[in-house]
Design a protein around this motif. Sequence first.
Motif, PDB file in Angstrom:
ATOM      1  N   CYS A  42      29.613 -23.080   5.085  1.00  0.00           N
ATOM      2  CA  CYS A  42      30.720 -22.330   4.499  1.00  0.00           C
ATOM      3  C   CYS A  42      31.644 -21.788   5.588  1.00  0.00           C
ATOM      4  O   CYS A  42      32.866 -21.839   5.457  1.00  0.00           O
ATOM      5  CB  CYS A  42      30.186 -21.201   3.634  1.00  0.00           C
ATOM      6  SG  CYS A  42      31.454 -20.233   2.824  1.00  0.00           S
ATOM      7  N   TYR A  95      36.322 -13.908  -3.490  1.00  0.00           N
ATOM      8  CA  TYR A  95      35.741 -13.369  -4.719  1.00  0.00           C
ATOM      9  C   TYR A  95      35.916 -11.849  -4.788  1.00  0.00           C
ATOM     10  O   TYR A  95      36.197 -11.304  -5.855  1.00  0.00           O
ATOM     11  CB  TYR A  95      34.262 -13.743  -4.827  1.00  0.00           C
ATOM     12  CG  TYR A  95      34.067 -15.208  -5.111  1.00  0.00           C
ATOM     13  CD1 TYR A  95      34.141 -15.692  -6.407  1.00  0.00           C
ATOM     14  CD2 TYR A  95      33.842 -16.118  -4.091  1.00  0.00           C
ATOM     15  CE1 TYR A  95      33.978 -17.033  -6.687  1.00  0.00           C
ATOM     16  CE2 TYR A  95      33.679 -17.458  -4.345  1.00  0.00           C
ATOM     17  CZ  TYR A  95      33.749 -17.913  -5.650  1.00  0.00           C
ATOM     18  OH  TYR A  95      33.605 -19.250  -5.915  1.00  0.00           O
ATOM     19  N   ALA A 114      23.797 -15.877  -1.218  1.00  0.00           N
ATOM     20  CA  ALA A 114      23.982 -14.475  -1.600  1.00  0.00           C
ATOM     21  C   ALA A 114      23.096 -14.115  -2.794  1.00  0.00           C
ATOM     22  O   ALA A 114      22.501 -13.032  -2.828  1.00  0.00           O
ATOM     23  CB  ALA A 114      25.445 -14.202  -1.924  1.00  0.00           C
ATOM     24  N   LEU A 129      32.638 -14.441   1.387  1.00  0.00           N
ATOM     25  CA  LEU A 129      32.920 -14.295  -0.043  1.00  0.00           C
ATOM     26  C   LEU A 129      34.155 -13.429  -0.293  1.00  0.00           C
ATOM     27  O   LEU A 129      34.318 -12.886  -1.385  1.00  0.00           O
ATOM     28  CB  LEU A 129      31.703 -13.707  -0.765  1.00  0.00           C
ATOM     29  CG  LEU A 129      30.453 -14.563  -0.762  1.00  0.00           C
ATOM     30  CD1 LEU A 129      29.266 -13.783  -1.289  1.00  0.00           C
ATOM     31  CD2 LEU A 129      30.675 -15.825  -1.570  1.00  0.00           C
ATOM     32  N   ILE A 189      27.700 -18.612  -2.295  1.00  0.00           N
ATOM     33  CA  ILE A 189      27.189 -17.852  -3.445  1.00  0.00           C
ATOM     34  C   ILE A 189      25.681 -18.018  -3.588  1.00  0.00           C
ATOM     35  O   ILE A 189      24.964 -17.042  -3.848  1.00  0.00           O
ATOM     36  CB  ILE A 189      27.923 -18.260  -4.736  1.00  0.00           C
ATOM     37  CG1 ILE A 189      29.339 -17.696  -4.704  1.00  0.00           C
ATOM     38  CG2 ILE A 189      27.192 -17.759  -5.968  1.00  0.00           C
ATOM     39  CD1 ILE A 189      30.176 -18.069  -5.887  1.00  0.00           C
ATOM     40  N   GLY A 198      34.257 -20.516  -0.703  1.00  0.00           N
ATOM     41  CA  GLY A 198      33.334 -19.402  -0.836  1.00  0.00           C
ATOM     42  C   GLY A 198      32.179 -19.687  -1.769  1.00  0.00           C
ATOM     43  O   GLY A 198      31.126 -19.045  -1.684  1.00  0.00           O
TER      44      GLY A 198
END
Length: 165
Positions: free
Chosen positions: A105, A32, A73, A29, A70, A66
């Motif tokens: 990912c 982000y 996460a 990630l 998500i 990414g």
Amino acid sequence: MRYYGPEYWDKYGTYRTPIAFHLSLLVLLRAYFIWVIAALSRRPELDIMSLVFRSKHDFFSALAIGAVAIIPAVVFCLRRPQKNAQSAVRLAKLWRFMRWPLLGCAVLDLTWLIIQAAHSYYQFSMYLALQMVVVLWVLLYLAKSRYLTVFFNDWPEPENKAQSK
């Protein structure tokens, strides 16, 4: 499957989150996180986005890649005893399969980095090489870790059951 003893449990009786898992989420990630840091930076002379990404296309591609990480996460953030037993059961079933989006990912990220290296005609870039090594480490960690197998099969019990014991 190997079982780990009480020294691996947290205060809820579930397996503790490994530090490498947190680092893996950070790596997957990273676009982000860089975006948030750039947004919070109040110094216009310091353009963090241009330091990390060569073009807007690279930035949006990194965000799209990414985005796959998500969902795991978010489910990971919900990994605590729930008051509602039905939502805990649903999240537990979903949590068992969250390794696969993370692996996907990592594969997409590594592929994108290889494509970026090919577009620069394989001219050595330390930044790109470091990213490739770190993403390859994340990919191998997610694929080979025995502890993650146990970690993804574990979910905290609902609070009602935990209090009645």
